[in-house]
Design an enzyme around this catalytic site. Structure first.
Site, short mmCIF file in Angstrom:
data_model
loop_
_atom_site.label_atom_id
_atom_site.label_comp_id
_atom_site.label_asym_id
_atom_site.label_seq_id
_atom_site.Cartn_x
_atom_site.Cartn_y
_atom_site.Cartn_z
N GLY A 175 0.76 -1.25 0.00
CA GLY A 175 0.00 0.00 0.00
C GLY A 175 0.79 1.29 0.00
N GLU A 189 4.35 -6.22 1.92
CA GLU A 189 4.01 -6.68 0.56
C GLU A 189 3.89 -5.51 -0.40
OE1 GLU A 189 0.16 -8.24 1.35
OE2 GLU A 189 0.87 -10.00 2.41
N PRO A 190 4.96 -4.77 -0.62
CA PRO A 190 4.84 -3.61 -1.51
C PRO A 190 4.78 -4.03 -2.98
CG PRO A 190 7.11 -3.93 -0.87
CD PRO A 190 6.34 -5.01 -0.18
N TYR A 244 -9.64 4.46 -12.85
CA TYR A 244 -9.62 5.16 -11.56
C TYR A 244 -9.56 6.67 -11.71
CZ TYR A 244 -7.61 0.56 -10.39
OH TYR A 244 -7.35 -0.77 -10.29
N CYS A 263 -12.49 2.34 -29.10
CA CYS A 263 -13.85 2.87 -29.31
C CYS A 263 -14.60 3.02 -28.00
CB CYS A 263 -14.61 1.96 -30.25
SG CYS A 263 -13.95 2.06 -31.89
N GLU A 264 -14.14 3.90 -27.15
CA GLU A 264 -14.77 4.20 -25.86
C GLU A 264 -14.43 5.65 -25.53
OE1 GLU A 264 -16.20 2.07 -23.40
OE2 GLU A 264 -15.74 0.11 -24.28
N TYR A 320 0.74 -1.89 -12.12
CA TYR A 320 -0.64 -2.01 -12.59
C TYR A 320 -0.81 -1.40 -13.98
CZ TYR A 320 -0.92 -2.96 -7.62
OH TYR A 320 -0.69 -3.48 -6.37
#
Ligand code: LLP
Length: 401
Positions: A225, A259-260, A302, A327-328, A356
């Protein structure tokens, strides 16, 4: 300095580029911060699961936090020792649990009573005692984006303190479960220390009360996190992070596990894309590039901010949306950003795309996923995933024709 132009020339665009030296520095920084106690840094593979990235971290001594058996296999293949591998996740299948137990990894993180029962049953069938930790939900608001906040009761993750106590007692009385760890993770991209410290204090108190009833917790897993700078965020210093956790552990002889994911790889990565055209719709300016939301989803999903830079252009800027060819309407990398005039072929660098990024890419619109390149020692480069081809995209369908 990374020669982005040369990389675009050689590998084409869109392209992911990771600076491995930066990853090393991040690992060392965190390891050093935790050096005052027994610690294990288990890189959260979900952030970037490229085998070469994992191998690089394995060589530095990192462990792995995995959320599927696929990630466990990647960790093992990349040379992470089994005793440094943790298997987390809110929904594990029986075959995943069985394989993880057979591999004899360090810990399975349990997220519900039903899951613990299932793990116990599978361990009994295998004639072993499963080393487990239980994910506790400390009901703390981490103040991050709701999609990546996990430590509140309204989220699906972990169990509340009372349930956790009951589960530890039950596990301690079972011959097929060995409850050696405790786990919490309140969210991702955290930039405030106080909620982490508060959560750690709650969980440390639980560990003390468990010790009193002979449940001997040896691994104190604080999750991942740690936030990074995308724009102008004020982030938590690894040293302060470690000290905040140490400060609540008085009297406890535990190995601190963290847990980075994002912290380790986020700022090391770049997404390189090329301008196709510019256009103006009723006064609104758009720069259309060859990368799309299928390649880098974070802005669309996000509304995440990534710094963007048109390479070699420093002229007058005006507001523009940087968009892809998908196409969005949600296919964008930046909205209303001050950017210089561009020409077809100009290169646009999207910063902080190492976490990510590629892992969340898809083939939407039948777009092959980009290649990935590692830059080693600031200049030598190595392709670590070749660009997908159209043939790759249709291979599994052709088998069924
Ligand atoms: N441990 C657990 C139990 C997690 O759920 C996560 C992330 C991590 C560790 C690693 O968190 P990190 O250090 O990377 O913040 N796709 C989103 C992020 C999702 C994070 C999910 N869990 C994004 O692009 O921002």
């Amino acid at each position: 300095m990374i020669d982005f132009r040369a990389l675009a020339e050689k590998y084409d665009t869109p392209l992911y580029i990771y600076d491995f030296e930066h990853i090393s520095r991040r690992y060392e920084e965190l390891k050093k911060a935790f050096s005052g106690k027994k610690s294990l840094i288990s890189y959260a593979i979900k952030a970037n699961s490229n085998l070469s990235v994992i191998s690089h971290l394995a060589q530095m001594g990192s462990g792995a936090d995995c959320v599927s058996i696929g990630e466990v296999r990647r960790a093992l293949m990349s040379g992470i020792p089994k005793y440094k591998i943790i298997f987390s996740g809110v929904g594990k299948r029986d075959d995943e649990i069985e394989e993880a137990l057979k591999e004899d990894i360090l810990l399975l993180n349990i997220e519900s009573e039903a899951e613990m029962e299932r793990v116990g049953k599978i361990a009994a069938e295998l004639g072993i005692a499963a080393r487990i930790s239980i994910r506790v939900n400390p009901d703390i608001d981490p103040g991050t984006h709701p999609y990546i906040s996990t430590g509140l009761h309204e989220n699906k993750f972990g169990v509340d303190i009372e349930t956790a106590k009951r589960m530890y007692i039950q596990a301690n009385n079972s011959t097929c479960l060995d409850p050696v760890g405790i786990h919490f993770h309140i969210g991702s991209q955290l930039t405030e220390l106080e909620p982490i410290k508060e959560a750690a204090a709650i969980v440390a108190d639980l560990v003390r009360s468990l010790k009193a009833i002979k449940v001997d917790i040896r691994f104190f897993d604080v999750g991942g996190g740690l936030g990074i700078v995308y724009d102008d965020e004020k982030t938590i210093k690894p040293y302060d992070y470690a000290q905040a956790i140490f400060s609540v552990l008085h009297g406890l002889d535990v190995t601190v596990v963290c847990e980075p994911g994002r912290f380790m790889v986020g700022n090391s990565g770049f997404f390189l894309t090329r301008v196709l055209y510019e256009k103006v719709n009723e006064g609104k300016r758009f720069i259309i590039v060859d990368g799309g939301m299928n390649d880098l989803l974070r802005p669309s999903l996000y509304n995440a901010y990534h710094r963007v830079e048109v390479l070699g252009k420093s002229g007058a800027c005006s507001e523009a949306d940087l968009v892809g060819p998908v196409c969005e309407s949600g296919d964008f990398f930046a909205k209303s950003r001050m950017l210089p005039a561009t020409e077809p072929g100009d290169l646009v660098l999207v910063h902080s795309a190492g976490a990510y990024g590629f892992v969340m890419a898809s083939n939407y619109n039948s777009r092959p996923r980009p290649a990935e390149v590692a830059v080693i020692d600031g200049k030598k480069e190595r392709c670590i995933r070749v660009r997908e081809s159209f043939e790759d995209l249709i291979r599994l369908e052709k088998m069924c024709l």
